[in-house]
Design a protein around this motif. Structure first.
Motif, PDB file in Angstrom:
ATOM      1  N   PHE A   1      -1.893  -8.910   7.057  1.00 53.27           N
ATOM      2  CA  PHE A   1      -0.906  -8.360   7.983  1.00 53.27           C
ATOM      3  C   PHE A   1       0.420  -9.114   7.920  1.00 53.27           C
ATOM      4  O   PHE A   1       1.490  -8.506   7.774  1.00 53.27           O
ATOM      5  CB  PHE A   1      -1.465  -8.396   9.410  1.00 53.27           C
ATOM      6  CG  PHE A   1      -0.647  -7.608  10.383  1.00 53.27           C
ATOM      7  CD1 PHE A   1      -0.829  -6.239  10.527  1.00 53.27           C
ATOM      8  CD2 PHE A   1       0.331  -8.226  11.158  1.00 53.27           C
ATOM      9  CE1 PHE A   1      -0.067  -5.497  11.423  1.00 53.27           C
ATOM     10  CE2 PHE A   1       1.098  -7.505  12.053  1.00 53.27           C
ATOM     11  CZ  PHE A   1       0.900  -6.136  12.189  1.00 53.27           C
ATOM     12  N   ASN A   2       0.365 -10.427   8.035  1.00 54.32           N
ATOM     13  CA  ASN A   2       1.595 -11.218   8.135  1.00 54.32           C
ATOM     14  C   ASN A   2       2.339 -11.344   6.811  1.00 54.32           C
ATOM     15  O   ASN A   2       3.575 -11.354   6.788  1.00 54.32           O
ATOM     16  CB  ASN A   2       1.287 -12.617   8.671  1.00 54.32           C
ATOM     17  CG  ASN A   2       0.777 -12.594  10.098  1.00 54.32           C
ATOM     18  OD1 ASN A   2       1.069 -11.661  10.852  1.00 54.32           O
ATOM     19  ND2 ASN A   2       0.007 -13.597  10.485  1.00 54.32           N
ATOM     20  N   VAL A   3       1.614 -11.441   5.721  1.00 56.95           N
ATOM     21  CA  VAL A   3       2.258 -11.677   4.422  1.00 56.95           C
ATOM     22  C   VAL A   3       2.637 -10.370   3.735  1.00 56.95           C
ATOM     23  O   VAL A   3       3.751 -10.217   3.231  1.00 56.95           O
ATOM     24  CB  VAL A   3       1.333 -12.517   3.513  1.00 56.95           C
ATOM     25  CG1 VAL A   3       1.962 -12.660   2.118  1.00 56.95           C
ATOM     26  CG2 VAL A   3       1.074 -13.874   4.128  1.00 56.95           C
ATOM     27  N   HIS A   4       1.714  -9.406   3.737  1.00 53.20           N
ATOM     28  CA  HIS A   4       1.952  -8.176   2.979  1.00 53.20           C
ATOM     29  C   HIS A   4       2.581  -7.072   3.834  1.00 53.20           C
ATOM     30  O   HIS A   4       3.616  -6.511   3.472  1.00 53.20           O
ATOM     31  CB  HIS A   4       0.636  -7.695   2.358  1.00 53.20           C
ATOM     32  CG  HIS A   4       0.056  -8.647   1.377  1.00 53.20           C
ATOM     33  ND1 HIS A   4       0.531  -8.784   0.098  1.00 53.20           N
ATOM     34  CD2 HIS A   4      -0.976  -9.531   1.491  1.00 53.20           C
ATOM     35  CE1 HIS A   4      -0.162  -9.696  -0.550  1.00 53.20           C
ATOM     36  NE2 HIS A   4      -1.091 -10.172   0.267  1.00 53.20           N
ATOM     37  N   VAL A   5       1.961  -6.762   4.952  1.00 49.42           N
ATOM     38  CA  VAL A   5       2.412  -5.613   5.750  1.00 49.42           C
ATOM     39  C   VAL A   5       3.775  -5.872   6.383  1.00 49.42           C
ATOM     40  O   VAL A   5       4.705  -5.073   6.245  1.00 49.42           O
ATOM     41  CB  VAL A   5       1.365  -5.270   6.829  1.00 49.42           C
ATOM     42  CG1 VAL A   5       1.891  -4.170   7.751  1.00 49.42           C
ATOM     43  CG2 VAL A   5       0.062  -4.841   6.177  1.00 49.42           C
ATOM     44  N   LEU A   6       3.906  -6.991   7.083  1.00 50.05           N
ATOM     45  CA  LEU A   6       5.167  -7.252   7.783  1.00 50.05           C
ATOM     46  C   LEU A   6       6.330  -7.424   6.819  1.00 50.05           C
ATOM     47  O   LEU A   6       7.461  -7.048   7.126  1.00 50.05           O
ATOM     48  CB  LEU A   6       5.031  -8.496   8.663  1.00 50.05           C
ATOM     49  CG  LEU A   6       4.204  -8.335   9.937  1.00 50.05           C
ATOM     50  CD1 LEU A   6       4.298  -9.596  10.796  1.00 50.05           C
ATOM     51  CD2 LEU A   6       4.673  -7.127  10.746  1.00 50.05           C
ATOM     52  N   ARG A   7       6.079  -7.973   5.659  1.00 48.36           N
ATOM     53  CA  ARG A   7       7.165  -8.153   4.679  1.00 48.36           C
ATOM     54  C   ARG A   7       7.741  -6.812   4.262  1.00 48.36           C
ATOM     55  O   ARG A   7       8.955  -6.652   4.136  1.00 48.36           O
ATOM     56  CB  ARG A   7       6.658  -8.923   3.472  1.00 48.36           C
ATOM     57  CG  ARG A   7       7.741  -9.216   2.446  1.00 48.36           C
ATOM     58  CD  ARG A   7       7.220 -10.079   1.328  1.00 48.36           C
ATOM     59  NE  ARG A   7       6.123  -9.416   0.615  1.00 48.36           N
ATOM     60  CZ  ARG A   7       5.430  -9.999  -0.372  1.00 48.36           C
ATOM     61  NH1 ARG A   7       5.699 -11.242  -0.720  1.00 48.36           N
ATOM     62  NH2 ARG A   7       4.459  -9.323  -0.984  1.00 48.36           N
ATOM     63  N   ASN A   8       6.875  -5.826   4.039  1.00 45.96           N
ATOM     64  CA  ASN A   8       7.364  -4.504   3.657  1.00 45.96           C
ATOM     65  C   ASN A   8       7.939  -3.742   4.845  1.00 45.96           C
ATOM     66  O   ASN A   8       8.808  -2.885   4.676  1.00 45.96           O
ATOM     67  CB  ASN A   8       6.224  -3.698   3.023  1.00 45.96           C
ATOM     68  CG  ASN A   8       5.836  -4.233   1.657  1.00 45.96           C
ATOM     69  OD1 ASN A   8       6.695  -4.610   0.867  1.00 45.96           O
ATOM     70  ND2 ASN A   8       4.544  -4.296   1.385  1.00 45.96           N
ATOM     71  N   THR A   9       7.462  -4.035   6.029  1.00 48.05           N
ATOM     72  CA  THR A   9       8.024  -3.401   7.224  1.00 48.05           C
ATOM     73  C   THR A   9       9.434  -3.884   7.491  1.00 48.05           C
ATOM     74  O   THR A   9      10.268  -3.144   8.038  1.00 48.05           O
ATOM     75  CB  THR A   9       7.129  -3.694   8.449  1.00 48.05           C
ATOM     76  OG1 THR A   9       5.799  -3.244   8.183  1.00 48.05           O
ATOM     77  CG2 THR A   9       7.644  -2.998   9.688  1.00 48.05           C
ATOM     78  N   LEU A  10       9.739  -5.118   7.105  1.00 47.65           N
ATOM     79  CA  LEU A  10      11.049  -5.700   7.389  1.00 47.65           C
ATOM     80  C   LEU A  10      12.172  -5.028   6.617  1.00 47.65           C
ATOM     81  O   LEU A  10      13.325  -5.073   7.053  1.00 47.65           O
ATOM     82  CB  LEU A  10      11.039  -7.198   7.062  1.00 47.65           C
ATOM     83  CG  LEU A  10      10.380  -8.117   8.085  1.00 47.65           C
ATOM     84  CD1 LEU A  10      10.306  -9.539   7.547  1.00 47.65           C
ATOM     85  CD2 LEU A  10      11.165  -8.089   9.396  1.00 47.65           C
ATOM     86  N   THR A  11      11.882  -4.413   5.473  1.00 50.78           N
ATOM     87  CA  THR A  11      12.950  -3.835   4.652  1.00 50.78           C
ATOM     88  C   THR A  11      13.779  -2.798   5.397  1.00 50.78           C
ATOM     89  O   THR A  11      15.013  -2.929   5.473  1.00 50.78           O
ATOM     90  CB  THR A  11      12.363  -3.228   3.369  1.00 50.78           C
ATOM     91  OG1 THR A  11      11.712  -4.249   2.617  1.00 50.78           O
ATOM     92  CG2 THR A  11      13.464  -2.603   2.532  1.00 50.78           C
ATOM     93  N   PRO A  12      13.181  -1.763   5.972  1.00 50.45           N
ATOM     94  CA  PRO A  12      14.016  -0.808   6.728  1.00 50.45           C
ATOM     95  C   PRO A  12      14.607  -1.419   7.992  1.00 50.45           C
ATOM     96  O   PRO A  12      15.691  -1.033   8.410  1.00 50.45           O
ATOM     97  CB  PRO A  12      13.041   0.326   7.071  1.00 50.45           C
ATOM     98  CG  PRO A  12      11.691  -0.287   7.003  1.00 50.45           C
ATOM     99  CD  PRO A  12      11.770  -1.322   5.938  1.00 50.45           C
ATOM    100  N   VAL A  13      13.904  -2.377   8.591  1.00 48.67           N
ATOM    101  CA  VAL A  13      14.421  -3.001   9.822  1.00 48.67           C
ATOM    102  C   VAL A  13      15.707  -3.762   9.534  1.00 48.67           C
ATOM    103  O   VAL A  13      16.693  -3.651  10.272  1.00 48.67           O
ATOM    104  CB  VAL A  13      13.363  -3.935  10.433  1.00 48.67           C
ATOM    105  CG1 VAL A  13      13.957  -4.743  11.587  1.00 48.67           C
ATOM    106  CG2 VAL A  13      12.163  -3.136  10.921  1.00 48.67           C
ATOM    107  N   VAL A  14      15.710  -4.556   8.462  1.00 48.85           N
ATOM    108  CA  VAL A  14      16.903  -5.341   8.122  1.00 48.85           C
ATOM    109  C   VAL A  14      18.096  -4.434   7.856  1.00 48.85           C
ATOM    110  O   VAL A  14      19.220  -4.707   8.291  1.00 48.85           O
ATOM    111  CB  VAL A  14      16.611  -6.231   6.885  1.00 48.85           C
ATOM    112  CG1 VAL A  14      17.892  -6.854   6.365  1.00 48.85           C
ATOM    113  CG2 VAL A  14      15.618  -7.315   7.256  1.00 48.85           C
TER     114      VAL A  14
END
Length: 308
Positions: free
Chosen positions: A219-232
């Motif tokens: 969750f923290n390494v893989h999922v959240l990292r890819n979720t951050l792209t549209p957020v940023v």
């Protein structure tokens, strides 16, 4: 990439031209005579006519528009009859205050909205998920000026915990920054929730789990990292909205930024300052949109020139 940026720059120039035209027309058709406001009720007709000549208000509207375009291209908006001095300089003096408010609002948006979205995604379908969704929708639906007034009433008047108006301290920025951030907190929470759930359903997550990786790492390494792209990338759009929405919030909390200056200038028919303020807000908004487009182009390898 260069072709894409050039195309977006062309669109931005076209939007700015449209903003300049709309601002010019709207301010000219608004009732009120700047000459009367400058000279007062005791001015004679001859004095009023001389003032209008000096301001160019007696010229045909088309001549005023052409002259105005030339002035804007040279960043010469004229003098402020109410504040004195160059109009653009008066607006730029207020810019740091508005950017400070927008910056605090951005911090609150990320600090509250991102964890809420992650929490809702981890508890999808449960009471916590539904509660976050309901609160997010409520935050987006409530009018900002009403929220600001209610916050002042509760925290400044009833509880006497926070100042109700800007006092130049970080504490004085809490209520206006939260009021400005509230609609986008809910929006960001829903964006993060939906993005996280989408990532959790992808093949690479199932592969990572099948390899025996702990759920925390997945969750923290893989999922959240890819979720951050549209957020940023969308944070730039949020910042642009903050600068535009500050027009209302600054009035509620007597925050001395571009927004309050713009309202005062419109009320007093100070065309030069009003136009400079509106166009500066438009430049920020359009510029941040352009920056977000370019940044998203860089961060997401799936986007190509054929898809934009």
């Amino acid at each position: 990439m260069i072709i894409y940026i050039a195309r977006r720059l062309g669109q931005s120039v076209f939007l700015l031209f449209g903003a300049i035209t709309i601002v010019f027309v709207v301010l000219r058709v608004v009732s009120g005579d700047p000459a009367s406001l400058m000279l007062g009720a005791q001015a004679t007709p001859a004095e009023l006519d001389a003032a209008r000549d000096r301001l160019g208000l007696n010229d045909p509207l088309w001549d005023q528009y052409v002259r105005h375009l030339g002035e804007v291209l040279t960043l010469d908006f004229g003098e402020s009859w109410r504040l004195g001095g160059d109009a653009l300089s008066n607006v730029l003096d207020r810019l740091p205050s508005t950017l400070t408010l927008a910056g605090w609002a951005l911090v609150l948006t990320v600090a509250i909205g991102f964890p809420l979205g992650v929490y809702a995604a981890r508890h999808t379908g449960r009471l916590a998920d539904r509660l976050v969704s309901y609160l997010s929708l409520a935050g987006q639906a409530l009018p900002s000026f009403w929220v600001g007034i209610m916050l002042v009433l509760v925290f400044a008047r009833m509880l006497d915990l926070l100042p109700g108006t800007a006092d130049g301290t970080p504490v004085g920025a809490i209520l206006p920054a939260f009021t400005l951030a509230l609609p986008f907190v809910g929006w960001l929470a829903r964006l993060v929730r939906n993005g996280t759930l989408e990532e959790l359903g992808k093949e690479y997550v199932r592969t990572a789990r099948s390899k025996g990786l702990p759920e925390r790492v997945v969750f923290n390494v893989h999922v959240l990292r890819n979720t951050l792209t549209p957020v940023v990338t969308v944070l730039g759009l949020v910042m642009g909205n903050f600068i535009a929405d500050a027009v209302i919030i600054e009035q509620v909390f007597a925050w001395q930024g571009i927004g309050s200056l713009l309202i005062d200038s419109i009320v007093h028919r100070d065309y030069a300052v009003a136009e400079a303020a509106i166009l500066l807000i438009a430049v920020f908004y359009i510029g941040l949109n352009l920056l977000v487009d370019v940044l998203y182009f860089q961060l997401d390898p799936r986007i190509t020139l054929e898809t934009v």
